[in-house]
Design a protein around this motif. Sequence first.
Motif, mmCIF file in Angstrom:
data_model
loop_
_atom_site.group_PDB
_atom_site.id
_atom_site.type_symbol
_atom_site.label_atom_id
_atom_site.label_comp_id
_atom_site.label_asym_id
_atom_site.label_seq_id
_atom_site.Cartn_x
_atom_site.Cartn_y
_atom_site.Cartn_z
ATOM 1 N N LYS A 1 0.843 -0.999 -0.011
ATOM 2 C CA LYS A 1 0.062 0.204 -0.119
ATOM 3 C C LYS A 1 0.822 1.169 -0.200
ATOM 4 N N ASN A 2 1.987 1.395 0.781
ATOM 5 C CA ASN A 2 2.828 2.625 0.858
ATOM 6 C C ASN A 2 3.768 2.527 0.156
ATOM 7 N N GLY A 3 4.281 1.346 -0.872
ATOM 8 C CA GLY A 3 5.541 1.239 -1.436
ATOM 9 C C GLY A 3 6.888 1.292 -0.785
ATOM 10 N N GLU A 4 6.772 0.983 0.630
ATOM 11 C CA GLU A 4 8.190 0.969 1.480
ATOM 12 C C GLU A 4 8.663 -0.566 1.406
ATOM 13 N N VAL A 5 9.913 -0.420 1.578
ATOM 14 C CA VAL A 5 11.063 -1.586 1.987
ATOM 15 C C VAL A 5 10.575 -1.836 3.304
ATOM 16 N N TYR A 6 10.284 -3.100 3.785
ATOM 17 C CA TYR A 6 10.205 -3.363 4.999
ATOM 18 C C TYR A 6 11.247 -4.381 5.523
ATOM 19 N N THR A 7 12.014 -4.235 6.512
ATOM 20 C CA THR A 7 12.868 -5.209 6.955
ATOM 21 C C THR A 7 12.653 -5.628 8.527
ATOM 22 N N THR B 1 11.863 -18.352 12.830
ATOM 23 C CA THR B 1 11.759 -16.736 12.976
ATOM 24 C C THR B 1 13.045 -16.500 11.796
ATOM 25 N N TYR B 2 12.720 -15.567 11.053
ATOM 26 C CA TYR B 2 13.833 -14.970 10.000
ATOM 27 C C TYR B 2 14.191 -13.661 10.106
ATOM 28 N N TYR B 3 15.161 -13.298 9.570
ATOM 29 C CA TYR B 3 15.477 -11.948 9.369
ATOM 30 C C TYR B 3 15.008 -11.939 7.940
ATOM 31 N N ALA B 4 14.323 -10.828 7.758
ATOM 32 C CA ALA B 4 13.582 -10.654 6.434
ATOM 33 C C ALA B 4 13.447 -9.325 5.760
ATOM 34 N N CYS B 5 13.315 -9.430 4.456
ATOM 35 C CA CYS B 5 13.412 -8.256 3.617
ATOM 36 C C CYS B 5 12.353 -8.204 2.785
ATOM 37 N N TYR B 6 11.152 -7.228 2.824
ATOM 38 C CA TYR B 6 10.104 -7.123 1.756
ATOM 39 C C TYR B 6 10.260 -6.043 1.026
ATOM 40 N N VAL B 7 10.066 -6.126 -0.608
ATOM 41 C CA VAL B 7 10.238 -5.230 -1.276
ATOM 42 C C VAL B 7 9.243 -5.255 -2.294
ATOM 43 N N PRO B 8 8.566 -3.809 -2.617
ATOM 44 C CA PRO B 8 7.631 -3.897 -3.253
ATOM 45 C C PRO B 8 7.846 -4.333 -4.892
#
Length: 185
Positions: A139-145, A155-162
């Motif tokens: 919705k906001n187009g942000e990268v989320y870590t 449990t993961y270290y995670a990176c989500y990218v649009p």
Amino acid sequence: PGNNRKQRGVSLSLKIMLVSIGPLVIIGVILCITGIMSVQSGMRQEVTNGLMQEVEAVQAVINASGTGDYALSGKNDLMKGSYNVTANTSALDRMVEDNDVELTIFFDKTRRVTTIKDAEGNRIIGTDCSDEIYQKVVKNGEVYTSYDAKIDGKTYYACYVPMENMDGSIAGMFFAGQLASTVDS
């Protein structure tokens, strides 16, 4: 009287020593804590940078394979133009073959393609990301870590990218993650 003076002298010497050493111990503890926090922060940044590189590699592979927008086929397969991303998971599998990273592609908020498998060896697809992640990324187009993303109880270290269409609209997101246990060990 001589013993009394000797005891006062030892007591005074001990007090002076404690007053002198006490601040040094406190400074030492503060420096150790600061150092540990700095190392942890640097490690987390390094892992996040690596996960971002994995996402960029996935984007490059998919963009090289198909042109057009992301969409779901009548069979709920993820498509990029005429390229069936769902039917070609082998490309993602090869990317994670020799490392500890997992990859996922979401259409909207639903996991459509992934390398993450459950205890029986089945790919974990059809599950939705959290509302928080969906709001920030799609919705906001942000990268989320995150350093504590939960997937199938792990449990993961995670990176989500649009994941963007040709016109810049966001169709979903890419995920790259690494088990926290492999990073923290």
